[in-house]
Design an enzyme around this catalytic site. Structure first.
Site, short mmCIF file in Angstrom:
data_model
loop_
_atom_site.label_atom_id
_atom_site.label_comp_id
_atom_site.label_asym_id
_atom_site.label_seq_id
_atom_site.Cartn_x
_atom_site.Cartn_y
_atom_site.Cartn_z
N GLU A 163 0.85 -1.14 -0.10
CA GLU A 163 0.16 -0.27 0.06
C GLU A 163 0.88 1.07 0.13
OE1 GLU A 163 -3.60 -0.05 -0.23
OE2 GLU A 163 -2.54 1.73 -1.02
N LYS A 223 8.47 -1.23 -1.35
CA LYS A 223 7.60 -0.57 -0.29
C LYS A 223 8.49 -0.28 0.83
CE LYS A 223 4.56 0.73 2.47
NZ LYS A 223 3.19 1.02 2.55
N CYS A 279 4.63 4.11 9.45
CA CYS A 279 5.62 3.69 8.43
C CYS A 279 6.91 3.78 8.53
CB CYS A 279 4.71 3.63 7.14
SG CYS A 279 3.40 2.96 6.88
C1 UDX Z 1 3.66 7.31 4.19
C2 UDX Z 1 4.05 7.33 2.49
O1 UDX Z 1 3.96 8.64 2.26
C3 UDX Z 1 2.98 6.38 2.02
O2 UDX Z 1 3.26 6.18 0.69
C4 UDX Z 1 3.16 5.01 2.62
O3 UDX Z 1 2.39 4.10 2.11
C5 UDX Z 1 3.32 4.93 4.26
O4 UDX Z 1 3.94 5.91 4.66
P1 UDX Z 1 2.13 8.33 5.91
O5 UDX Z 1 3.07 7.89 6.93
O6 UDX Z 1 0.70 8.18 6.05
O7 UDX Z 1 2.46 8.01 4.50
O8 UDX Z 1 2.14 10.02 5.70
P2 UDX Z 1 3.30 11.04 4.96
O9 UDX Z 1 2.48 12.14 4.17
O10 UDX Z 1 4.45 10.20 4.27
O11 UDX Z 1 4.04 11.88 6.25
C6 UDX Z 1 4.90 11.19 7.36
C7 UDX Z 1 5.29 11.91 7.99
O12 UDX Z 1 6.26 12.98 7.34
C8 UDX Z 1 4.38 12.99 8.66
O13 UDX Z 1 4.80 13.06 10.19
C9 UDX Z 1 4.54 14.28 7.96
O14 UDX Z 1 4.05 15.48 8.61
C10 UDX Z 1 6.21 14.38 7.82
N1 UDX Z 1 6.36 14.97 6.59
C11 UDX Z 1 6.14 14.90 5.36
C12 UDX Z 1 7.42 16.34 6.76
O15 UDX Z 1 7.84 16.67 7.96
N2 UDX Z 1 7.84 17.04 5.62
C13 UDX Z 1 7.13 16.51 4.41
O16 UDX Z 1 7.75 17.24 3.63
C14 UDX Z 1 6.48 15.44 4.23
#
Ligand code: UDX
Ligand code: ADP
Length: 465
Positions: A163, A223, A279
């Site tokens: 996913e 992944k 993740c």
């Molecule tokens: C992530 C992956 O993006 C997704 O493809 C995978 O399936 C699961 O893991 P998720 O953890 O749900 O998704 O959210 P994501 O948007 O990736 O953000 C993860 C963390 O990084 C958050 O705490 C977010 O605030 C932080 N983040 C994200 C930053 O600090 N800066 C950024 O530029 C992007």
């Protein structure tokens, strides 16, 4: 090829719930049953109260109104759902091991193994088993071994279909995926047929050229690597934020400037208090563990640095709060805005807020916490897991609000930990009047960078600027 009419998904969580909802929306000729051992969770999924689903995800409630009890069902009748289904998705949690071999790094596969054993026990005909949860490379062979251990005439095909949805945008990610990855036994006719069966379910709305099939190990590894690369970008920009704070540079300007280079790209360059979520940390630790287990220590060290930098960023943010507030927060009222690991989700797993709160509690701060989607029970549970405090002790150190009424009264500082849109539209002039002087704002998301808080009178500190 058998016509697919029934699909079962084991695990009704952040992955299983939204994913099956979208699959059901797009495959009205197939009946989907999501099963879980957690009765309370299933009851919540079945509840009329769509505002309190176990998973908050924009757009999810609308899809449930179209699918639930039509071709999408939530149940605890695990055996029956397994028995009836031709395809079984495994979407159970795979947390980092907290004990034994690989403690702190390896993925804990006990829930996966329990599901697999259950399938082996109750299946009476051929099944396609789909790994949806993030898994270490070569987990499919473990699943295969367990399934074939029991003497049975059933044929099992194992597929990996990781996913890639991000929480908060899960529904749009599922409706418009960059790609769908299906790993399977591409060298046998049965393996290719299983891939084809799963592919057809996605082809209802995903263009064929976006559906990639690979061997199973490549799929499992992809992944982990995708998440490692994404997290690496955040740690990279966060490392630069420290350098910006030491110089006259502004990390937002640097990110904008480098992101314009198409080879680098604009996304995932947002400096923050640190990444969270279920993740990134888990998958990188897993990658590190796998690399070490193959004696690839340089590779392991390289990726581990992404995590170490993330830990450093959280501590650095906390240390700046201490430094600016004259070295003490003892008995001071500190407002924490946001607890979820990002906006538009109620998920708090590995949220930076938990680490920051722990550090502030150790400095005897009084924490007043508000998150639009996270309740007191969850916050207390997160702190109990992170600290050695008992529930009563935590409740003596924090107060959780359900609205911003009285939240800011006599507060010394506001600490922004999640980038919820609504925080931007608050009346910051009025908040300033309600707070103690001097009033501090520590913005772990650079969310209020355009609100000009300094000119209101606040002492405003963002990240990397
Ligand atoms: C992530 C992956 O993006 C997704 O493809 C995978 O399936 C699961 O893991 P998720 O953890 O749900 O998704 O959210 P994501 O948007 O990736 O953000 C993860 C963390 O990084 C958050 O705490 C977010 O605030 C932080 N983040 C994200 C930053 O600090 N800066 C950024 O530029 C992007
Ligand atoms: P994810 O983010 O991976 O979806 P969650 O923790 O949100 O993780 O969801 C995983 C779900 O899997 C939980 O609701 C949990 O109760 C369920 N689960 C774990 N093990 C089993 C099992 N053996 N059988 C059925 N459900 C299970």
């Amino acid at each position: 090829m058998t016509k697919i009419s029934k699909i079962c998904c084991i695990g009704a969580g952040y992955v299983g719930g939204p994913t099956m909802a979208v699959l059901a929306l797009k495959n009205t000729d197939i009946q989907f049953t999501i099963v879980d051992v957690n009765q309370q969770r299933i009851d919540q999924w079945n509840s009329e109260d769509l505002d309190n689903l176990p998973v908050y995800e924009p757009g999810l409630a609308e899809i449930l109104t179209q699918t639930r009890n039509k071709n999408l069902f939530f149940s605890t009748e695990i055996d029956q759902a397994i028995k009836e289904a031709q395809i079984i998705f495994i979407s159970v949690n795979t947390p980092t091991k907290s004990y034994g071999i690989g403690k702190g790094y390896a993925a804990d596969l006990k829930y996966i193994e329990a599901c697999t054993r259950k399938i082996a026990e109750v299946a009476t005909d051929d099944k396609i088993i789909v790994e949806k949860s993030t898994l270490p490379v070569r987990t499919a062979s473990t699943i295969k071994e367990i399934l074939h251990y029991k003497e049975s005439s059933c044929q099992f095909q194992i597929l990996s279909n990781p996913e890639f949805l991000a929480e908060g945008t899960a529904i749009t990610d599922l409706l418009n995926p960059d790609r769908v990855l299906i790993g399977g036994d591409i060298h046998t006719a049965e393996g290719r047929a299983a891939i084809q069966s799963l592919s057809e379910i996605y082809e209802k709305w995903v263009p064929k050229d976006k559906i990639i099939s690979t061997n199973i190990w490549s799929s499992e590894l992809s992944k982990l690597v995708a998440n490692a690369f994404l997290a690496q970008r955040i740690s990279s920009i966060n490392s630069i934020s420290a350098l910006c704070e030491a110089t006259e540079a502004d990390v937002e300007e640097v990110a904008f400037a480098i992101g314009k280079d198409q080879r680098i790209g604009e996304k995932f360059l947002k400096s923050s208090v640190g990444f969270g979520g279920s993740c990134f940390q888990k998958d990188i630790l897993n990658l590190v563990y796998i690399a070490r287990s193959y004696n690839l220590h340089e590779v392991a060290d390289y990726w581990e640095q992404v995590i170490l930098l993330n830990d450093y960023q959280k501590v650095r943010f906390f240390q700046n709060i201490m430094k600016q507030m004259h070295g003490t927060v003892s008995e001071k009222k500190i407002v924490l805005l946001g607890w979820a690991f990002k906006k538009n989700t109620n998920d708090t797993r590995e949220s930076a807020a938990i680490d920051i709160a722990k550090l502030l509690i150790e400095e005897q701060a009084q924490l007043h916490i508000f998150d639009p989607k996270v309740n007191e029970k969850q916050i207390v549970q997160d702190l109990m897991m992170k600290t050695n405090f008992l529930q009563e002790e935590i409740l003596g150190k924090i107060k959780v609000y359900t609205s911003i009424n009285q939240l800011f009264d006599d507060a010394h500082a506001v600490v922004i930990l999640t980038e919820w849109d609504e925080f931007v539209s608050y009346d910051w002039k009025s908040i300033y009047q309600q707070m103690e002087q001097p009033s501090f704002v520590f913005d772990g998301r650079n969310l209020l960078k355009n609100n000009d808080l300094n000119s209101i009178g606040f002492r405003y500190f963002g990240i990397g600027r």
